[in-house]
Design an enzyme around this catalytic site. Sequence first.
Site, PDB file in Angstrom:
ATOM      1  N   CYS A   1       0.831  -1.201   0.000  1.00 34.20           N
ATOM      2  CA  CYS A   1       0.000   0.000   0.000  1.00 34.20           C
ATOM      3  C   CYS A   1       0.873   1.262   0.000  1.00 34.20           C
ATOM      4  CB  CYS A   1      -0.960  -0.075   1.193  1.00 34.20           C
ATOM      5  SG  CYS A   1      -2.414   0.964   1.051  1.00 34.20           S
ATOM      6  N   HIS A   2       0.760   2.112   1.032  1.00 33.94           N
ATOM      7  CA  HIS A   2       1.556   3.338   1.119  1.00 33.94           C
ATOM      8  C   HIS A   2       2.967   3.085   1.647  1.00 33.94           C
ATOM      9  CE1 HIS A   2      -2.477   5.119   0.747  1.00 33.94           C
ATOM     10  NE2 HIS A   2      -1.879   6.238   0.396  1.00 33.94           N
TER      11      HIS A   2
END
Length: 195
Positions: free
Chosen positions: A120-121
């Site tokens: 994800c991030h």
Amino acid sequence: MTAKKILMLVGDYVEDYEIMVPFQALQMVGHSVDAVCPDKKAGEKIRTAAVHDFEGDQTYSEKPGHNFILNATFAELEIQTYDALVIPGGRAPEYIRCKSKVIEITRVFAQADKPIAAICHGLQLLAAADLLQNKKCTGYPACAPEINIAGGTYIDVPVDQAVVDGNLVTAPAWSAHPQWLAEFLKLLGTRVEHH
């Protein structure tokens, strides 16, 4: 199976599933996992953000998740004792990447060619550490510009898939946990028997 020692770099408002699931699953198969947060000690809590929900707004909404108890102290880390690194997503990567010690730790794993799993991030930290040059990877789609600017190649995969390039395994979001963790276990040399 040889048990590995795995480091997780986390912070407040890390994505709930992306810390909880790998933390528990990797221990379940016999590895030890140390979750650390800059400026915090073992036994202290971090808040998680959960239910990144798509409710018709231009981006996802965020709800409070579980509190997570850290089990290791950032300031006391002996980096060379770890075999692999996990970087969960959520909001934590955006600001922990501003700490030079976090960047330094991340680079140690990359330079030693040890397995790194980012989701994800989490890719924001790898981009900030300048570790994506010529790497094929994926992440949350909003991180694609940072991945590409950092010299990586963003691969657009379904939300439940992972991308492996050498020592790096990446995924767009927690829906990819089964694939992402399976690929990470391969990099760790962990065999899980299917009956």
